[in-house]
Write a protein that holds these residues in place. Structure first.
Motif, mmCIF file in Angstrom:
data_model
loop_
_atom_site.group_PDB
_atom_site.id
_atom_site.type_symbol
_atom_site.label_atom_id
_atom_site.label_comp_id
_atom_site.label_asym_id
_atom_site.label_seq_id
_atom_site.Cartn_x
_atom_site.Cartn_y
_atom_site.Cartn_z
ATOM 1 N N ARG A 1 8.503 -2.661 -6.350
ATOM 2 C CA ARG A 1 7.725 -3.233 -7.461
ATOM 3 C C ARG A 1 7.495 -4.729 -7.245
ATOM 4 N NH1 ARG A 1 7.721 0.178 -12.259
ATOM 5 N NH2 ARG A 1 9.445 1.690 -12.256
ATOM 6 N N GLU A 2 8.562 -5.429 -6.838
ATOM 7 C CA GLU A 2 8.464 -6.870 -6.616
ATOM 8 C C GLU A 2 7.466 -7.192 -5.503
ATOM 9 O OE1 GLU A 2 12.354 -8.343 -5.827
ATOM 10 O OE2 GLU A 2 13.158 -7.758 -7.799
ATOM 11 N N MET A 3 7.533 -6.413 -4.418
ATOM 12 C CA MET A 3 6.624 -6.643 -3.296
ATOM 13 C C MET A 3 5.169 -6.389 -3.695
ATOM 14 S SD MET A 3 7.943 -7.814 -0.576
ATOM 15 C CE MET A 3 9.578 -8.196 0.016
ATOM 16 N N PHE A 4 4.958 -5.359 -4.499
ATOM 17 C CA PHE A 4 3.599 -5.035 -4.935
ATOM 18 C C PHE A 4 3.020 -6.164 -5.784
ATOM 19 C CE2 PHE A 4 0.487 -2.842 -7.674
ATOM 20 C CZ PHE A 4 -0.277 -2.211 -6.704
ATOM 21 N N LEU A 5 3.845 -6.713 -6.670
ATOM 22 C CA LEU A 5 3.397 -7.840 -7.498
ATOM 23 C C LEU A 5 3.218 -9.102 -6.662
ATOM 24 C CD1 LEU A 5 5.657 -7.310 -10.662
ATOM 25 C CD2 LEU A 5 3.189 -6.921 -10.477
ATOM 26 N N PHE B 1 -2.455 -13.256 -2.937
ATOM 27 C CA PHE B 1 -3.835 -13.020 -3.371
ATOM 28 C C PHE B 1 -4.522 -11.915 -2.554
ATOM 29 C CE2 PHE B 1 -2.737 -17.524 -3.959
ATOM 30 C CZ PHE B 1 -2.738 -17.568 -5.347
ATOM 31 N N ILE B 2 -3.765 -10.858 -2.280
ATOM 32 C CA ILE B 2 -4.300 -9.698 -1.559
ATOM 33 C C ILE B 2 -4.576 -8.596 -2.577
ATOM 34 C CG2 ILE B 2 -3.836 -7.939 0.184
ATOM 35 C CD1 ILE B 2 -1.940 -9.954 1.531
ATOM 36 N N SER B 3 -5.834 -8.192 -2.676
ATOM 37 C CA SER B 3 -6.193 -7.141 -3.632
ATOM 38 C C SER B 3 -5.681 -5.791 -3.125
ATOM 39 C CB SER B 3 -7.718 -7.080 -3.799
ATOM 40 O OG SER B 3 -8.203 -8.302 -4.315
#
Length: 597
Positions: A429-433, A440-442
């Motif tokens: 979860r932390e990495m995804f956020l 700033f990677i969509s």
């Protein structure tokens, strides 16, 4: 090394002859005019000595030494010497020294201006090259055809159409429209910007065309995907060089026309390493990895040795097929040939060893690399993740960040996959956020798929559905398939039915999803639903379309097998052995059922 030694000895021998001639002249001097002639001759010898030194310069210190000698002897005004000095500076990517020497000249000629313009272009300073041309015009130094060939390249570098058109008008104004290499440069310039019409117009108006001009025009059409026009020109050519053939093969391969590319390759009389590499790349791009490796073997048998591009492509093919032994051989051949282990070959080797199960070798290659770019870091992080070393993959990720290497979307796919396999839900979860907020990677569909998989494996189906609802992209069949697999694990028939309804819209003829749902209802003893789903499958004609397949590598040769396939040369022996094994298993099963007396 031997060639450089010989060149140095030849230069020294010429200089020795000049010195001996000078001594002879001095001995025979009888009047003042003779002394003046000797002085001029001495200056000429000094200039030639400096030119000889410049040609052998390999580092900045050598250039500085020659420049100091030029200033000391007031030789900075010699246009011939300055021309060589600028050429040496540009080859060492030190144009500031060339510019410093240039501004000290009283009246540089067009050769000096041309050298400086060409040097700026070679050192990726195109704007400075164009500015210098204007300075030359203000100094009333007329351009030559070599001036314009460099200026057109400068416009090509910055993709400036209006500047290129301005230079084109200058070409016409100065009467260089009949110069083949100037017109060829214009063809390439317009073609690089996708302006095939302008390229064709320049080509058609050329009074004379050499093979390079024809090849450039063919390349323009091929680059823009117009292989029909490229083939027409190719067929009209009276003389075709190897570059032309390679251009055509590359053009067909980019369009996925393997048959045409292969046909041309077979027709070639003489093939260089680029020809072989282009054909190997053609098969690789189109996922024909076994054919690519076959061409590579033919290349070696033809005693054409690979370069770094060939090795990187072949190693990548080995990675896709799991051909570890062949990959090792390619690695060994590249070391034997003294090829540079650059970031491209290095990243390909790291990826290949990791995918083929040899993580230790993958790490060895990674740590041996002097320079590591993002591709290398991504390859090793993915390798660690695939082998289940989630914590080491995360540690490698943080080492990459500390080395000021910025991650991309592929990096985070590997990291999220590592978290999935290790059930590190909170870290994931932390990495995804972090991916969106810090870098700033969509998120792409693959990132959402990793997150859904991570949550489903942890039994958090509702959280996974929440991720899907928050997606800015439309979820695909892979994501709903992950949800369905998670439902089977959690025995959640309600969400499973919802997922299957979505999958029936996206992939109505994929039997795998129906089968999974049937198994879930069977486990819940809901046989009436099982019967209904199977009836629906028959009505829709849903069934297994592609047979299962696999391959193994033996003695550096790949053997491919598919269900019910009898194309293999040893299929008779294989089926006999399978029948024997089947019989032994049945006998073993019967003996287990017999009561012990």
């Amino acid at each position: 090394m031997i060639t450089q030694y010989c060149k140095h000895n030849v230069s020294s021998f010429k200089l020795l002859i000049h010195i001996q001639a000078l001594v002879s002249h001095l001995k025979n001097c009888s009047k003042l005019q003779d002394v003046h002639n000797v002085s001029s001759f001495k200056l000429l010898i000094h200039t030639q000595a400096l030119v000889s030194h410049l040609k052998n310069c390999s580092k900045l210190q050598d250039v500085q030494s020659v420049q100091a000698s030029m200033i000391k002897t007031n030789a900075t005004h010699d246009c011939y010497l300055m021309n060589q000095f600028i050429t040496t500076c540009s080859s060492l990517q030190r144009m500031e020294y060339a510019l410093l020497a240039f501004v000290q000249m009283d009246s540089p000629n067009v050769l000096v201006y041309n050298s400086l313009i060409r040097g700026f272009v070679q050192c990726s300073l195109p704007i400075r090259a164009l500015e210098l041309y204007l300075e030359a015009l203000r100094a009333q130094v007329g351009p030559t055809s070599y001036t314009f060939s460099s200026l057109i390249k400068a416009c090509n570098v910055i993709s400036a159409m209006w500047l290129g058109q301005a230079v084109h008008s200058q070409v016409l104004r100065n009467g260089f429209q009949s110069h083949v290499f100037v017109q060829t440069a214009l063809i390439d310039f317009y073609g690089a910007l996708g302006r095939s019409v302008e390229s064709t117009k320049v080509f058609d108006e050329m009074p004379e065309r050499d093979p390079f001009a024809w090849t450039t025009m063919v390349s323009v059409h091929a680059r823009n995907g117009d292989m029909c026009s490229a083939r027409k020109l190719f067929d009209k050519m009276s003389v075709r060089n190897t570059t032309t053939w390679n251009t055509m093969i590359d053009g067909y391969s980019r369009l996925g026309d393997i048959e045409s590319a292969s046909s041309l390759f077979k027709q070639m009389g003489k093939r260089d390493s680029i020809s072989w590499t282009t054909m190997i790349t053609c098969y690789s791009w189109n996922k024909k990895y076994r054919e690519a490796l076959t061409i590579f073997k033919e290349m070696i048998n033809d005693r054409v040795w690979p370069d770094e591009v060939t090795v990187a492509t072949v190693v990548s093919c080995c990675a896709h097929l799991g051909a570890l032994d062949l990959g090792k051989q390619v690695h060994f051949v590249s070391m034997q040939q003294g090829l540079c282990l650059d970031v491209y070959v290095g990243s390909a080797l790291i990826d290949m060893y990791a995918k083929c199960g040899s993580l230790d070798r993958s790490l060895v290659v990674f740590y041996k690399l002097r320079e590591k770019n993002l591709f290398c870091w991504n390859a090793i992080i993915e390798g660690l993740a695939v082998h289940g070393y989630a914590q080491k993959a995360l540690s490698m990720f943080h080492r990459m960040l500390s080395g000021n290497i910025k991650p991309n979307g592929i990096t985070f796919i590997s990291i999220l996959s590592a978290c999935t396999h290790a059930r590190l839900v909170e870290v994931g979860r932390e990495m995804f956020l972090s991916m969106t907020h810090d870098f700033f990677i969509s998120p792409e569909i693959e990132h959402y798929g990793c997150m859904v998989d991570l949550l489903c494996r942890a039994g958090l189906l509702e959280d996974a559905l929440e991720v899907i609802r928050g997606m800015k992209l439309e979820p695909n069949s892979v994501i709903w398939g992950v949800i369905l697999s998670g439902c089977k694990q959690c025995k959640n028939l309600e969400i499973a039915e919802f997922a299957v309804r979505k999958l029936m819209i996206l992939e109505p003829h994929n039997c795998g999803y129906y089968t999974l749902l049937v198994n879930m209802y069977a486990e819940a003893n809901r046989w009436n639903v099982v019967a209904r789903i199977r009836t629906t499958m028959k009505e829709l004609g849903v069934g297994k379309q592609c047979p299962g397949s696999s391959w193994i590598e033996m003695d550096c040769e790949l053997h491919h097998f598919a269900a019910a396939d009898k194309s293999h040369s040893s299929f008779g022996e294989i089926y006999l052995l399978l029948d024997e094994l089947d019989g032994q298993l049945k006998l073993s099963h019967v003996s287990e059922l017999e009561p012990i007396s």
